[in-house]
Design a protein around this motif. Structure first.
Motif, PDB file in Angstrom:
ATOM      1  N   ILE A  10       1.063  -1.689   0.022  1.00 11.38           N
ATOM      2  CA  ILE A  10      -0.096   0.302   0.141  1.00 11.38           C
ATOM      3  C   ILE A  10       1.327   0.922  -0.146  1.00 11.38           C
ATOM      4  O   ILE A  10       2.167   1.764   0.803  1.00 11.38           O
ATOM      5  N   VAL A  11       0.585   2.050  -1.261  1.00 14.86           N
ATOM      6  CA  VAL A  11       1.422   3.654  -0.857  1.00 14.86           C
ATOM      7  C   VAL A  11       0.617   4.231  -0.158  1.00 14.86           C
ATOM      8  O   VAL A  11      -0.872   4.608  -0.765  1.00 14.86           O
ATOM      9  N   GLN A  12       0.718   5.357   0.762  1.00 15.73           N
ATOM     10  CA  GLN A  12       0.012   6.224   1.871  1.00 15.73           C
ATOM     11  C   GLN A  12       0.979   7.416   1.667  1.00 15.73           C
ATOM     12  O   GLN A  12       2.147   7.400   1.615  1.00 15.73           O
ATOM     13  N   LYS A  13      -0.096   8.687   0.723  1.00 11.99           N
ATOM     14  CA  LYS A  13       0.273   9.887   0.795  1.00 11.99           C
ATOM     15  C   LYS A  13       0.220  10.775   2.153  1.00 11.99           C
ATOM     16  O   LYS A  13      -1.332  10.741   2.194  1.00 11.99           O
ATOM     17  N   TYR A  14       0.458  11.595   2.282  1.00 18.38           N
ATOM     18  CA  TYR A  14       0.361  12.496   3.500  1.00 18.38           C
ATOM     19  C   TYR A  14       0.562  13.589   3.737  1.00 18.38           C
ATOM     20  O   TYR A  14       1.845  14.026   3.022  1.00 18.38           O
ATOM     21  N   GLY A  15      -0.508  14.248   3.181  1.00 22.68           N
ATOM     22  CA  GLY A  15      -0.119  15.958   2.885  1.00 22.68           C
ATOM     23  C   GLY A  15       0.052  17.015   4.051  1.00 22.68           C
ATOM     24  O   GLY A  15       0.665  16.540   4.924  1.00 22.68           O
ATOM     25  N   GLY A  16       0.677  18.469   3.399  1.00 20.83           N
ATOM     26  CA  GLY A  16       1.086  18.507   4.811  1.00 20.83           C
ATOM     27  C   GLY A  16       0.190  19.234   5.745  1.00 20.83           C
ATOM     28  O   GLY A  16       0.745  19.415   7.300  1.00 20.83           O
ATOM     29  N   SER A  17      -0.819  19.350   6.123  1.00 18.93           N
ATOM     30  CA  SER A  17      -1.559  19.597   6.879  1.00 18.93           C
ATOM     31  C   SER A  17      -1.786  18.148   8.056  1.00 18.93           C
ATOM     32  O   SER A  17      -1.663  18.166   8.854  1.00 18.93           O
ATOM     33  N   SER A  18      -1.477  17.458   7.435  1.00 20.35           N
ATOM     34  CA  SER A  18      -1.314  15.955   7.780  1.00 20.35           C
ATOM     35  C   SER A  18       0.009  15.938   8.984  1.00 20.35           C
ATOM     36  O   SER A  18      -0.062  14.786  10.018  1.00 20.35           O
ATOM     37  N   VAL A  19       1.252  16.389   8.424  1.00 26.04           N
ATOM     38  CA  VAL A  19       2.494  17.110   9.664  1.00 26.04           C
ATOM     39  C   VAL A  19       2.413  18.004   9.607  1.00 26.04           C
ATOM     40  O   VAL A  19       3.874  18.899   9.598  1.00 26.04           O
ATOM     41  N   ALA A  20       1.917  18.463  10.454  1.00 22.73           N
ATOM     42  CA  ALA A  20       1.795  19.700  10.263  1.00 22.73           C
ATOM     43  C   ALA A  20       2.614  20.382  11.979  1.00 22.73           C
ATOM     44  O   ALA A  20       3.895  21.416  12.040  1.00 22.73           O
ATOM     45  N   ASP A  21       3.214  19.694  12.840  1.00 27.48           N
ATOM     46  CA  ASP A  21       3.859  20.379  13.409  1.00 27.48           C
ATOM     47  C   ASP A  21       3.992  18.534  14.380  1.00 27.48           C
ATOM     48  O   ASP A  21       3.441  17.236  14.203  1.00 27.48           O
ATOM     49  N   ALA A  22       4.755  18.193  15.790  1.00 32.99           N
ATOM     50  CA  ALA A  22       5.757  17.027  15.815  1.00 32.99           C
ATOM     51  C   ALA A  22       4.248  16.565  16.442  1.00 32.99           C
ATOM     52  O   ALA A  22       4.364  14.933  16.330  1.00 32.99           O
ATOM     53  N   VAL A  23       3.392  16.972  16.825  1.00 36.81           N
ATOM     54  CA  VAL A  23       1.883  16.465  17.486  1.00 36.81           C
ATOM     55  C   VAL A  23       1.376  14.794  16.066  1.00 36.81           C
ATOM     56  O   VAL A  23       0.542  14.355  16.537  1.00 36.81           O
ATOM     57  N   SER A  24       0.973  16.002  14.719  1.00 36.30           N
ATOM     58  CA  SER A  24       0.279  14.987  13.588  1.00 36.30           C
ATOM     59  C   SER A  24       1.291  14.252  13.122  1.00 36.30           C
ATOM     60  O   SER A  24       1.267  13.700  12.971  1.00 36.30           O
ATOM     61  N   ILE A  25       2.329  14.450  12.976  1.00 36.93           N
ATOM     62  CA  ILE A  25       3.442  13.746  13.091  1.00 36.93           C
ATOM     63  C   ILE A  25       3.375  12.370  13.838  1.00 36.93           C
ATOM     64  O   ILE A  25       3.974  11.493  13.158  1.00 36.93           O
ATOM     65  N   LYS A  26       3.246  12.304  14.799  1.00 31.46           N
ATOM     66  CA  LYS A  26       3.039  11.483  15.893  1.00 31.46           C
ATOM     67  C   LYS A  26       1.871  10.070  15.293  1.00 31.46           C
ATOM     68  O   LYS A  26       1.769   9.360  15.479  1.00 31.46           O
TER      69      LYS A  26
END
Lengths: 421, 421
Positions: free
Chosen positions: A4-20
């Motif tokens: 499975i290829v997953q793509k996450y945009g900028g708003s999904s990884v905007a800060d440390a909490v989102s990244i986790k």
């Protein structure tokens, strides 16, 4: 075991909490027994901030250097995401566009993929690791230079990797639940589509639907990749963008959805001599600006003057440039004046079922008439009808059309803020 | 036409204004008829900010991913610097560590350069361009992964490029005017040295002088690169770090300078059985912590107890780790207790002329005695004498020694804030 290829945009990884949070989601997919390749955009507004910095040091930054600069964005998000996954006890490795074998042409800022050779990605997943790949970026083999794919580039990276790796599905995570029959912010009764054909998705994207970028959908259609558009905020099934084979019978809804575009302006060239070749002359001039012209309408010539008007729509951002370019050629072309109007909206009705149904236009125009909406321009394709209206009437217009074509659902959609690259 | 390598630290490129100022300086060097290769660090505090982000998503970030993350920093500064130079009408191209051919071993976070193959840099300058190279970073050929060189890495990049390209000089730009006989913040009458040998510079750096990193000086000495340490805030000549050939007669000042290090602590192992092999046992244990041990002193054993004390200094940052490791082995080694003291300072007097002069130690100890400074530990090398004193007496100490060795200049040095990577 599925890949499975997953793509996450900028708003999904905007800060440390989102990244986790995203890391957790990826790990769950891995735990469910899948091989996972992740494509990630730069964090939040990082790309915009880097562009601002660039224009501070140079009014017209060099394309090569701008690409070098912007690719720092994904480098940061992908490394952080890989760290977060490893901290959860799963092996993860991040790869730049060039490490992932994303070979492009040399057009900085809007490079096209010419070949994808994901040897290192394949090795990583064969070794049991989750591969994290920088979206949006590639490299040119001839020059050895770093390139970027332009708007929507991360979607394209994800689809291209899914094609090259033979992935089962390419999941595009976003801040909405999928593709809707209309923008839920305008039409609260809009329904999420369970599936849409790539042809319809192309028309919707071209008509202003922001959920997927045209190039990614085109690439998916050409290479037979199934895209699954879904929310990174819940586990709901999203919308599948499918590619029915030639001759395959699929039950096609008459109308897939309605797209609205408020980002266009209309330029009218007034008093053009109605002689052969004038339209060609005007659009040859416009073409030099590389603006993306959409609808074109030429009025019937007034018999007494021998003059006609030609109107066309284009992205607002290109408006000033095209106006200036045309004005410079006023004498040569011989038109009377130019009018610029950015208070327009474009409404497009899209559906593969249009091919076999009749009366769609009549029903559309009736619905708009009854809603008191004036139509200024019309253009059609095989599976789309677009109209231009006043910007301040378009919300009434789309709600009226949505109801007229019986698209209203029972539930009210939930919309999240923000959107990725 | 001379080839000059210039290195600018993070404080020199902290924002858009600074980047434009540095660009101007580079362009002036180019205009003066030189070929220019520039090595640049990440902007201002960017590296620290990225490290903070990393520890937010993962308590112990993976070395590979941390290197991927941190190398985004130079990517940003080098692209911006290239844009700024191009905006001034000069051709400039930025290159990552791997594009510049900086091959290293695979030790993430503290990689060593194994080979420099600057083909693309050579091509760029042959084509008349100014080449901007990311400091601090390289790549490992075996794994294809990105590496970083650790503390002072950008200095090392600059020196390594200067060596590989056969540059006339490697200019290291910093926020002070050069190498001083003592820290001008402590000794206002400190004089800037016009030249210093790389051997002296090594001792000064090892003894705490922050102006150049040891590894860069070592590399320069081994490859015969001349370093010119100078300020990016003015056009003054700085300090040349030279490599006298074997047998070359150079007039050597007896004393080059005095360095002070306030970043060390002292650990004393109390009551160690005075039997052969105990010191080896203790330092084998300490070695497992990879702490950088500096001075070691063992007292004469007290005849009645058969016990002795062993003291050593080490960076404060390693203090807690080494204390814990030693405590874990207390029973086995059989010592009585440990003492930890971080209120010490190390003062080092460095000069190649010491080899042929006598009485230096006596003069040093007399000066300290007259200034009322107590000496706690002493260690010497061929061209250096170091002493440990109380931290709160070291400023008096260095001023007294500076005067005693007639190092005081007529002018008062100007010191700028901040320092680069």
């Amino acid at each position: 075991m599925s890949l499975i290829v997953q793509k996450y945009g900028g708003s999904s990884v905007a800060d440390a909490v989102s990244i986790k949070r995203v890391a957790k989601r990826i790990v769950e997919t891995r735990k469910a027994g899948n091989e996972v390749v992740v494509v990630v955009s730069a964090m939040g507004d990082m790309t915009d901030e880097l562009v601002d910095l660039a224009t501070e040091v140079a009014p017209l930054p060099s394309g090569r250097e701008l690409d070098m600069l912007l690719t720092a964005g994904e480098r940061i998000s992908m490394a952080l995401l890989a760290m977060a996954i490893k901290a959860m006890g799963f092996e993860a490795r991040s790869y730049t566009g060039s490490q992932a074998g994303m070979a492009t042409d040399a057009r900085h800022g809007s490079a096209r993929i010419v070949e994808v050779n994901p040897t290192r990605i394949r090795e990583a997943i064969d070794a049991g690791a989750i591969a994290i790949v920088a979206g949006f970026q590639g490299f040119n083999r001839g020059t050895g230079d770093i390139t970027t794919l332009g708007r929507g580039g991360s979607d394209t990276t994800a689809v291209a990797l899914a094609a090259a790796l033979g992935a089962e599905v390419c999941e595009i995570y976003t801040d909405v639940d999928g593709v809707f029959t209309a923008d839920p912010r305008i039409v609260p009764t809009a329904r999420k589509l369970e599936r849409v054909t790539s042809e319809e998705m192309l028309e919707l994207a071209a008509a202003g639907a922001k959920v997927l970028y045209i190039r990614a959908v085109e690439y998916a259609r050409r290479h037979g990749v199934i895209i699954h558009v879904r929310s990174s905020f819940n586990n709901n099934e999203g919308t599948l963008v499918v590619n029915p084979q030639e001759g395959e019978t699929v039950e096609e809804a008459m109308i897939a959805g309605i797209a609205v575009d408020l980002g266009e302006a209309k330029i009218t060239v007034v008093g053009v001599p109605d002689v052969p070749g004038k339209a060609a002359e005007i659009f040859t001039i416009v073409a030099t600006t590389e603006a993306n012209i959409d609808m074109i309408v030429q009025n019937v010539s007034a018999a007494d003057t021998g003059l006609t008007d030609i109107s066309f729509t284009l992205p607002m951002a290109d408006g000033a440039r095209v106006m200036q370019t045309l004005l410079n050629e006023k004498e040569r072309v011989g038109f009377e004046s130019l009018q610029y109007d950015d208070q327009i909206a474009k409404l497009a009705l899209v559906g593969a079922g249009m091919r076999t149904s009749s009366g769609i236009s009549a029903k559309l125009f009736t619905a708009l008439y009854e809603a008191g909406v004036n139509i200024e321009m019309i253009s059609t394709s095989e599976i789309r009808i677009s109209v231009v209206t006043r910007a301040d009437t378009v919300e009434d217009a789309v709600r009226a059309v949505h109801t007229a074509f019986e698209l209203d659902g029972d539930d009210v959609a939930v919309v999240h803020a923000g959107s990725g690259r």
